[in-house]
Design a protein around this motif. Structure first.
Motif, PDB file in Angstrom:
ATOM      1  N   LYS A 159       0.851  -1.201   0.000  1.00  0.00           N
ATOM      2  CA  LYS A 159       0.000   0.000   0.000  1.00  0.00           C
ATOM      3  C   LYS A 159       0.883   1.246   0.000  1.00  0.00           C
ATOM      4  CE  LYS A 159      -3.367  -2.913   0.640  1.00  0.00           C
ATOM      5  NZ  LYS A 159      -3.658  -3.731  -0.498  1.00  0.00           N
ATOM      6  N   VAL A 160       1.523   1.517  -1.118  1.00  0.00           N
ATOM      7  CA  VAL A 160       2.519   2.594  -1.191  1.00  0.00           C
ATOM      8  C   VAL A 160       1.941   3.978  -0.939  1.00  0.00           C
ATOM      9  CG1 VAL A 160       4.086   1.302  -2.659  1.00  0.00           C
ATOM     10  CG2 VAL A 160       2.304   2.728  -3.692  1.00  0.00           C
ATOM     11  N   TRP A 161       0.655   4.150  -1.075  1.00  0.00           N
ATOM     12  CA  TRP A 161       0.043   5.461  -0.882  1.00  0.00           C
ATOM     13  C   TRP A 161      -0.170   5.808   0.590  1.00  0.00           C
ATOM     14  CZ3 TRP A 161      -2.379   1.177  -2.864  1.00  0.00           C
ATOM     15  CH2 TRP A 161      -3.384   0.624  -2.067  1.00  0.00           C
ATOM     16  N   LEU A 162      -0.028   4.838   1.478  1.00  0.00           N
ATOM     17  CA  LEU A 162      -0.226   5.104   2.902  1.00  0.00           C
ATOM     18  C   LEU A 162       0.949   5.897   3.475  1.00  0.00           C
ATOM     19  CD1 LEU A 162      -1.525   1.638   4.178  1.00  0.00           C
ATOM     20  CD2 LEU A 162      -2.864   3.690   3.722  1.00  0.00           C
ATOM     21  N   THR A 163       0.645   6.874   4.296  1.00  0.00           N
ATOM     22  CA  THR A 163       1.693   7.659   4.946  1.00  0.00           C
ATOM     23  C   THR A 163       2.202   6.919   6.174  1.00  0.00           C
ATOM     24  OG1 THR A 163       0.200   8.838   6.444  1.00  0.00           O
ATOM     25  CG2 THR A 163       0.542   9.815   4.255  1.00  0.00           C
ATOM     26  N   PHE A 164       3.257   7.433   6.782  1.00  0.00           N
ATOM     27  CA  PHE A 164       3.802   6.877   8.020  1.00  0.00           C
ATOM     28  C   PHE A 164       2.710   6.809   9.080  1.00  0.00           C
ATOM     29  CE2 PHE A 164       5.990   7.111  12.075  1.00  0.00           C
ATOM     30  CZ  PHE A 164       7.079   6.263  11.896  1.00  0.00           C
ATOM     31  N   VAL A 165       1.912   7.871   9.183  1.00  0.00           N
ATOM     32  CA  VAL A 165       0.825   7.914  10.175  1.00  0.00           C
ATOM     33  C   VAL A 165      -0.238   6.874   9.841  1.00  0.00           C
ATOM     34  CG1 VAL A 165      -0.988   9.354  11.193  1.00  0.00           C
ATOM     35  CG2 VAL A 165       1.270  10.333  10.753  1.00  0.00           C
ATOM     36  N   ASP A 166      -0.605   6.741   8.566  1.00  0.00           N
ATOM     37  CA  ASP A 166      -1.608   5.749   8.160  1.00  0.00           C
ATOM     38  C   ASP A 166      -1.174   4.332   8.510  1.00  0.00           C
ATOM     39  OD1 ASP A 166      -3.237   7.723   7.025  1.00  0.00           O
ATOM     40  OD2 ASP A 166      -2.297   7.514   5.050  1.00  0.00           O
ATOM     41  N   SER A 219      -3.667  19.346  17.633  1.00  0.00           N
ATOM     42  CA  SER A 219      -4.696  20.363  17.379  1.00  0.00           C
ATOM     43  C   SER A 219      -4.583  20.939  15.975  1.00  0.00           C
ATOM     44  CB  SER A 219      -4.621  21.474  18.429  1.00  0.00           C
ATOM     45  OG  SER A 219      -3.345  22.088  18.406  1.00  0.00           O
ATOM     46  N   ASP A 220      -3.376  21.033  15.446  1.00  0.00           N
ATOM     47  CA  ASP A 220      -3.174  21.373  14.035  1.00  0.00           C
ATOM     48  C   ASP A 220      -3.163  20.044  13.293  1.00  0.00           C
ATOM     49  OD1 ASP A 220      -2.093  21.807  11.484  1.00  0.00           O
ATOM     50  OD2 ASP A 220      -0.758  23.401  12.182  1.00  0.00           O
ATOM     51  N   PRO A 221      -4.176  19.761  12.460  1.00  0.00           N
ATOM     52  CA  PRO A 221      -4.293  18.443  11.845  1.00  0.00           C
ATOM     53  C   PRO A 221      -3.151  18.066  10.904  1.00  0.00           C
ATOM     54  CG  PRO A 221      -5.951  19.937  10.971  1.00  0.00           C
ATOM     55  CD  PRO A 221      -5.264  20.655  12.097  1.00  0.00           C
ATOM     56  N   ASP A 222      -2.265  18.998  10.583  1.00  0.00           N
ATOM     57  CA  ASP A 222      -1.089  18.664   9.781  1.00  0.00           C
ATOM     58  C   ASP A 222      -0.053  17.901  10.599  1.00  0.00           C
ATOM     59  OD1 ASP A 222      -2.004  19.787   7.427  1.00  0.00           O
ATOM     60  OD2 ASP A 222      -1.018  21.724   7.776  1.00  0.00           O
ATOM     61  N   TYR A 223      -0.176  17.942  11.931  1.00  0.00           N
ATOM     62  CA  TYR A 223       0.788  17.293  12.826  1.00  0.00           C
ATOM     63  C   TYR A 223       0.138  16.113  13.547  1.00  0.00           C
ATOM     64  CZ  TYR A 223       3.844  21.337  12.262  1.00  0.00           C
ATOM     65  OH  TYR A 223       4.654  22.321  11.744  1.00  0.00           O
ATOM     66  N   ALA A 224       0.934  15.063  13.732  1.00  0.00           N
ATOM     67  CA  ALA A 224       0.479  13.885  14.481  1.00  0.00           C
ATOM     68  C   ALA A 224       1.680  13.235  15.147  1.00  0.00           C
ATOM     69  CB  ALA A 224      -0.204  12.890  13.552  1.00  0.00           C
ATOM     70  N   LEU A 225       1.408  12.488  16.191  1.00  0.00           N
ATOM     71  CA  LEU A 225       2.415  11.647  16.828  1.00  0.00           C
ATOM     72  C   LEU A 225       2.069  10.217  16.450  1.00  0.00           C
ATOM     73  CD1 LEU A 225       2.427  13.391  20.292  1.00  0.00           C
ATOM     74  CD2 LEU A 225       4.383  13.249  18.744  1.00  0.00           C
ATOM     75  N   TRP A 232       7.985   7.554  19.754  1.00  0.00           N
ATOM     76  CA  TRP A 232       7.141   7.775  18.596  1.00  0.00           C
ATOM     77  C   TRP A 232       7.648   8.980  17.856  1.00  0.00           C
ATOM     78  CZ3 TRP A 232       1.401   8.748  20.417  1.00  0.00           C
ATOM     79  CH2 TRP A 232       1.345   9.704  21.420  1.00  0.00           C
ATOM     80  N   HIS A 233       7.062   9.244  16.709  1.00  0.00           N
ATOM     81  CA  HIS A 233       7.562  10.284  15.826  1.00  0.00           C
ATOM     82  C   HIS A 233       6.556  11.417  15.702  1.00  0.00           C
ATOM     83  CE1 HIS A 233      10.843   7.722  14.247  1.00  0.00           C
ATOM     84  NE2 HIS A 233       9.988   6.754  14.553  1.00  0.00           N
ATOM     85  N   LEU A 234       7.064  12.633  15.719  1.00  0.00           N
ATOM     86  CA  LEU A 234       6.238  13.784  15.368  1.00  0.00           C
ATOM     87  C   LEU A 234       6.225  13.821  13.852  1.00  0.00           C
ATOM     88  CD1 LEU A 234       4.654  16.355  16.094  1.00  0.00           C
ATOM     89  CD2 LEU A 234       6.843  17.588  16.043  1.00  0.00           C
ATOM     90  N   CYS A 235       5.042  13.817  13.288  1.00  0.00           N
ATOM     91  CA  CYS A 235       4.903  13.786  11.835  1.00  0.00           C
ATOM     92  C   CYS A 235       4.232  15.066  11.345  1.00  0.00           C
ATOM     93  CB  CYS A 235       4.060  12.587  11.408  1.00  0.00           C
ATOM     94  SG  CYS A 235       4.783  11.012  11.899  1.00  0.00           S
ATOM     95  N   TYR A 236       4.646  15.506  10.176  1.00  0.00           N
ATOM     96  CA  TYR A 236       4.041  16.649   9.514  1.00  0.00           C
ATOM     97  C   TYR A 236       3.522  16.167   8.169  1.00  0.00           C
ATOM     98  CZ  TYR A 236       3.492  21.184   7.259  1.00  0.00           C
ATOM     99  OH  TYR A 236       2.979  22.272   6.596  1.00  0.00           O
ATOM    100  N   ILE A 254       9.172  13.843  11.197  1.00  0.00           N
ATOM    101  CA  ILE A 254      10.140  14.941  11.161  1.00  0.00           C
ATOM    102  C   ILE A 254      10.988  15.000  12.422  1.00  0.00           C
ATOM    103  CG2 ILE A 254       8.802  16.352   9.547  1.00  0.00           C
ATOM    104  CD1 ILE A 254       7.883  18.017  12.003  1.00  0.00           C
ATOM    105  N   ALA A 255      10.582  14.303  13.488  1.00  0.00           N
ATOM    106  CA  ALA A 255      11.338  14.298  14.744  1.00  0.00           C
ATOM    107  C   ALA A 255      10.912  13.089  15.555  1.00  0.00           C
ATOM    108  CB  ALA A 255      11.087  15.574  15.528  1.00  0.00           C
ATOM    109  N   ARG A 256      11.736  12.753  16.535  1.00  0.00           N
ATOM    110  CA  ARG A 256      11.463  11.584  17.364  1.00  0.00           C
ATOM    111  C   ARG A 256      11.398  11.984  18.831  1.00  0.00           C
ATOM    112  NH1 ARG A 256      15.111   6.252  16.742  1.00  0.00           N
ATOM    113  NH2 ARG A 256      16.049   6.935  18.675  1.00  0.00           N
TER     114      ARG A 256
END
Length: 111
Positions: free
Chosen positions: A11-18, A27-33, A49-53, A58-60
């Motif tokens: 499933k190459v279209w899935l992001t790291f978060v998916d 709270s900003d939906p562009d960011y997730a842990l 876990w990773h902070l994702c944008y 983008i960070a651990r």
């Protein structure tokens, strides 16, 4: 030679978060842990876990609230990620396939 692909690899279209088995959108939906989807990743590393944008890491951040790679993000996002981690320490550790420390002083500690 045909490669035996895992479900997520196919499933190459899935992001790291998916792909993550455990994640929290900030709270900003562009960011997730998000926890890494590969359990072998945690055999040699501490729970984190990773902070994702926008779905990409983008960070651990360790399960104990220490940045192992510092994010260049707004202060409010960084503080929110730290607060969520502090409140979800046990869930993050378990999502990484680890057994949490059960000392009452650790479980009662909050920022």
């Amino acid at each position: 030679m045909k490669r035996n692909m895992s479900f997520f690899d196919s499933k190459v279209w899935l992001t790291f978060v998916d792909r993550s088995p455990f994640f929290v959108v900030l709270s900003d939906p562009d960011y997730a842990l998000a926890v890494d989807s590969d359990p072998k990743h945690f055999e040699k590393e501490n729970a984190h876990w990773h902070l994702c944008y926008k779905g990409k890491p983008i960070a651990r951040l360790s399960a104990y609230g220490c940045w192992t790679s510092y994010p260049k993000v707004p202060l409010a996002i960084r503080m929110e990620a730290e607060a969520i981690t502090s409140n979800m320490i046990i869930q993050v550790i378990r999502a990484c396939g680890k057994q949490p420390v059960t000392e009452p002083s650790l479980l009662a500690f909050r920022y």
